[in-house]
Design a protein around this motif. Sequence first.
Motif, PDB file in Angstrom:
ATOM      1  N   MET A  55     -15.761  56.416  56.549  1.00 38.34           N
ATOM      2  CA  MET A  55     -14.468  55.816  56.248  1.00 38.34           C
ATOM      3  C   MET A  55     -14.130  56.043  54.783  1.00 38.34           C
ATOM      4  SD  MET A  55     -13.279  51.860  56.638  1.00 38.34           S
ATOM      5  CE  MET A  55     -13.417  51.316  54.957  1.00 38.34           C
ATOM      6  N   THR A  56     -12.874  56.364  54.534  1.00 39.34           N
ATOM      7  CA  THR A  56     -12.432  56.555  53.164  1.00 39.34           C
ATOM      8  C   THR A  56     -11.520  55.410  52.771  1.00 39.34           C
ATOM      9  OG1 THR A  56     -10.491  57.816  53.802  1.00 39.34           O
ATOM     10  CG2 THR A  56     -12.521  59.061  53.454  1.00 39.34           C
ATOM     11  N   ALA A  57     -11.384  55.181  51.465  1.00 38.19           N
ATOM     12  CA  ALA A  57     -10.545  54.084  50.984  1.00 38.19           C
ATOM     13  C   ALA A  57      -9.087  54.301  51.350  1.00 38.19           C
ATOM     14  CB  ALA A  57     -10.707  53.944  49.478  1.00 38.19           C
ATOM     15  N   ALA A  58      -8.668  55.564  51.507  1.00 40.60           N
ATOM     16  CA  ALA A  58      -7.269  55.868  51.795  1.00 40.60           C
ATOM     17  C   ALA A  58      -7.002  56.042  53.292  1.00 40.60           C
ATOM     18  CB  ALA A  58      -6.859  57.125  51.053  1.00 40.60           C
ATOM     19  N   ALA A  59      -7.913  55.596  54.143  1.00 40.23           N
ATOM     20  CA  ALA A  59      -7.737  55.762  55.584  1.00 40.23           C
ATOM     21  C   ALA A  59      -6.499  55.011  56.063  1.00 40.23           C
ATOM     22  CB  ALA A  59      -8.969  55.247  56.323  1.00 40.23           C
ATOM     23  N   ALA A  60      -5.810  55.615  57.027  1.00 41.46           N
ATOM     24  CA  ALA A  60      -4.653  54.955  57.629  1.00 41.46           C
ATOM     25  C   ALA A  60      -5.123  53.695  58.346  1.00 41.46           C
ATOM     26  CB  ALA A  60      -3.973  55.899  58.616  1.00 41.46           C
ATOM     27  N   ALA A  61      -4.249  52.706  58.423  1.00 47.25           N
ATOM     28  CA  ALA A  61      -4.581  51.492  59.171  1.00 47.25           C
ATOM     29  C   ALA A  61      -4.849  51.852  60.629  1.00 47.25           C
ATOM     30  CB  ALA A  61      -3.458  50.470  59.055  1.00 47.25           C
ATOM     31  N   VAL A  62      -3.998  52.698  61.203  1.00 47.76           N
ATOM     32  CA  VAL A  62      -4.154  53.165  62.584  1.00 47.76           C
ATOM     33  C   VAL A  62      -3.886  54.658  62.597  1.00 47.76           C
ATOM     34  CG1 VAL A  62      -3.204  53.059  64.924  1.00 47.76           C
ATOM     35  CG2 VAL A  62      -3.420  50.959  63.576  1.00 47.76           C
ATOM     36  N   ASP A  63      -4.783  55.401  63.219  1.00 47.15           N
ATOM     37  CA  ASP A  63      -4.596  56.839  63.373  1.00 47.15           C
ATOM     38  C   ASP A  63      -4.992  57.213  64.798  1.00 47.15           C
ATOM     39  OD1 ASP A  63      -3.932  59.446  62.501  1.00 47.15           O
ATOM     40  OD2 ASP A  63      -6.068  59.895  62.295  1.00 47.15           O
ATOM     41  N   VAL A  64      -4.015  57.604  65.592  1.00 45.83           N
ATOM     42  CA  VAL A  64      -4.205  57.921  67.004  1.00 45.83           C
ATOM     43  C   VAL A  64      -3.803  59.367  67.223  1.00 45.83           C
ATOM     44  CG1 VAL A  64      -3.355  57.391  69.326  1.00 45.83           C
ATOM     45  CG2 VAL A  64      -3.777  55.537  67.716  1.00 45.83           C
ATOM     46  N   ARG A  65      -4.667  60.137  67.886  1.00 49.13           N
ATOM     47  CA  ARG A  65      -4.397  61.547  68.142  1.00 49.13           C
ATOM     48  C   ARG A  65      -4.680  61.884  69.602  1.00 49.13           C
ATOM     49  NH1 ARG A  65      -1.313  61.378  64.960  1.00 49.13           N
ATOM     50  NH2 ARG A  65      -1.748  61.264  62.765  1.00 49.13           N
ATOM     51  N   ALA A  66      -3.660  62.407  70.290  1.00 49.64           N
ATOM     52  CA  ALA A  66      -3.776  62.879  71.673  1.00 49.64           C
ATOM     53  C   ALA A  66      -4.423  61.832  72.580  1.00 49.64           C
ATOM     54  CB  ALA A  66      -4.535  64.199  71.726  1.00 49.64           C
ATOM     55  N   LEU A  67      -4.111  60.567  72.358  1.00 45.71           N
ATOM     56  CA  LEU A  67      -4.749  59.469  73.090  1.00 45.71           C
ATOM     57  C   LEU A  67      -4.270  59.428  74.536  1.00 45.71           C
ATOM     58  CD1 LEU A  67      -6.780  57.202  72.406  1.00 45.71           C
ATOM     59  CD2 LEU A  67      -4.824  55.685  72.201  1.00 45.71           C
ATOM     60  N   THR A  68      -5.228  59.311  75.431  1.00 45.04           N
ATOM     61  CA  THR A  68      -4.953  59.250  76.862  1.00 45.04           C
ATOM     62  C   THR A  68      -5.767  58.125  77.480  1.00 45.04           C
ATOM     63  OG1 THR A  68      -4.612  61.629  76.912  1.00 45.04           O
ATOM     64  CG2 THR A  68      -5.052  60.576  79.014  1.00 45.04           C
ATOM     65  N   ARG A  69      -5.155  57.442  78.429  1.00 48.14           N
ATOM     66  CA  ARG A  69      -5.881  56.432  79.210  1.00 48.14           C
ATOM     67  C   ARG A  69      -5.368  56.510  80.639  1.00 48.14           C
ATOM     68  NH1 ARG A  69     -10.382  53.036  79.939  1.00 48.14           N
ATOM     69  NH2 ARG A  69      -9.737  51.741  81.665  1.00 48.14           N
ATOM     70  N   SER A  70      -6.286  56.775  81.563  1.00 44.44           N
ATOM     71  CA  SER A  70      -5.961  56.843  82.979  1.00 44.44           C
ATOM     72  C   SER A  70      -6.758  55.787  83.726  1.00 44.44           C
ATOM     73  CB  SER A  70      -6.289  58.227  83.545  1.00 44.44           C
ATOM     74  OG  SER A  70      -5.519  59.206  82.891  1.00 44.44           O
ATOM     75  N   TYR A  71      -6.175  55.298  84.803  1.00 42.95           N
ATOM     76  CA  TYR A  71      -6.807  54.283  85.643  1.00 42.95           C
ATOM     77  C   TYR A  71      -6.886  54.792  87.066  1.00 42.95           C
ATOM     78  CZ  TYR A  71      -5.425  50.977  81.973  1.00 42.95           C
ATOM     79  OH  TYR A  71      -5.241  50.328  80.797  1.00 42.95           O
ATOM     80  N   ARG A  72      -7.906  54.396  87.750  1.00 41.11           N
ATOM     81  CA  ARG A  72      -7.981  54.627  89.178  1.00 41.11           C
ATOM     82  C   ARG A  72      -7.761  53.271  89.830  1.00 41.11           C
ATOM     83  NH1 ARG A  72     -12.321  57.799  89.685  1.00 41.11           N
ATOM     84  NH2 ARG A  72     -10.937  59.564  89.551  1.00 41.11           N
ATOM     85  N   PRO A  73      -6.659  53.109  90.542  1.00 39.43           N
ATOM     86  CA  PRO A  73      -6.389  51.811  91.177  1.00 39.43           C
ATOM     87  C   PRO A  73      -7.535  51.394  92.091  1.00 39.43           C
ATOM     88  CG  PRO A  73      -4.481  53.252  91.352  1.00 39.43           C
ATOM     89  CD  PRO A  73      -5.616  54.084  90.824  1.00 39.43           C
ATOM     90  N   ARG A  74      -7.665  50.095  92.294  1.00 37.45           N
ATOM     91  CA  ARG A  74      -8.745  49.580  93.147  1.00 37.45           C
ATOM     92  C   ARG A  74      -8.668  50.152  94.547  1.00 37.45           C
ATOM     93  NH1 ARG A  74      -9.246  43.279  91.210  1.00 37.45           N
ATOM     94  NH2 ARG A  74      -9.441  43.816  89.024  1.00 37.45           N
ATOM     95  N   ARG A  75      -7.458  50.372  95.003  1.00 38.64           N
ATOM     96  CA  ARG A  75      -7.270  50.979  96.320  1.00 38.64           C
ATOM     97  C   ARG A  75      -6.701  52.365  96.111  1.00 38.64           C
ATOM     98  NH1 ARG A  75      -4.294  45.747  98.568  1.00 38.64           N
ATOM     99  NH2 ARG A  75      -6.120  44.413  98.621  1.00 38.64           N
ATOM    100  N   GLY A  76      -7.260  53.295  96.811  1.00 37.40           N
ATOM    101  CA  GLY A  76      -6.740  54.654  96.692  1.00 37.40           C
ATOM    102  C   GLY A  76      -7.780  55.583  96.108  1.00 37.40           C
ATOM    103  N   GLY A  77      -7.589  56.838  96.317  1.00 37.61           N
ATOM    104  CA  GLY A  77      -8.528  57.847  95.849  1.00 37.61           C
ATOM    105  C   GLY A  77      -8.109  58.439  94.525  1.00 37.61           C
ATOM    106  N   PRO A  78      -8.773  59.530  94.113  1.00 32.85           N
ATOM    107  CA  PRO A  78      -8.479  60.159  92.823  1.00 32.85           C
ATOM    108  C   PRO A  78      -7.035  60.639  92.718  1.00 32.85           C
ATOM    109  CG  PRO A  78     -10.326  61.253  93.937  1.00 32.85           C
ATOM    110  CD  PRO A  78      -9.827  60.184  94.847  1.00 32.85           C
TER     111      PRO A  78
END
Length: 151
Positions: free
Chosen positions: A1-24
């Motif tokens: 970590m650097t002193a000049a780090a951004a508070a938040v830095d997000v790059r190409a962020l992905t989040r996928s879910y598989r529903p409880r019912r159903g396949g891929p």
Amino acid sequence: MTAAAAAVDVRALTRSYRPRRGGPESEVTALRGVDLTVEQGEVRGLLGPNGAGKTTLCKILCTVLTPTGGTAHVLGHDVAADPRSVKPLVGIVFGGDRGLYGRLGARQNLQLWGALYGLYGAPCAAASANCSTGSASPTAPTNASTGSPAA
């Protein structure tokens, strides 16, 4: 970590879910390739329709969820690789009428959040001991602003 780090830095962020019912084939993508930088001292808001991924992004930044792709850093700490360093730096309360927090008393909320941050047993009890619930029962739900019993 650097002193000049951004508070938040997000790059190409992905989040996928598989529903409880159903396949891929029924997989749901809540975040797809999100890029975001918030410098220290900046204030940003997240706007979008239901299902746009606002809560998912916040949960990832708070280490409640892990991303399925990309990277997210809070003050230079990777939320997936180093969540223990991120947790003391962030705090969030998700609202909503159906949320858990309103159904818990003040002491119970403190104990819940203490446990989420690794504080258990006697240290957690001691930390929440000074909390007045406003009722005879230490676990009875109360209205946090008035101290009266919750409806």
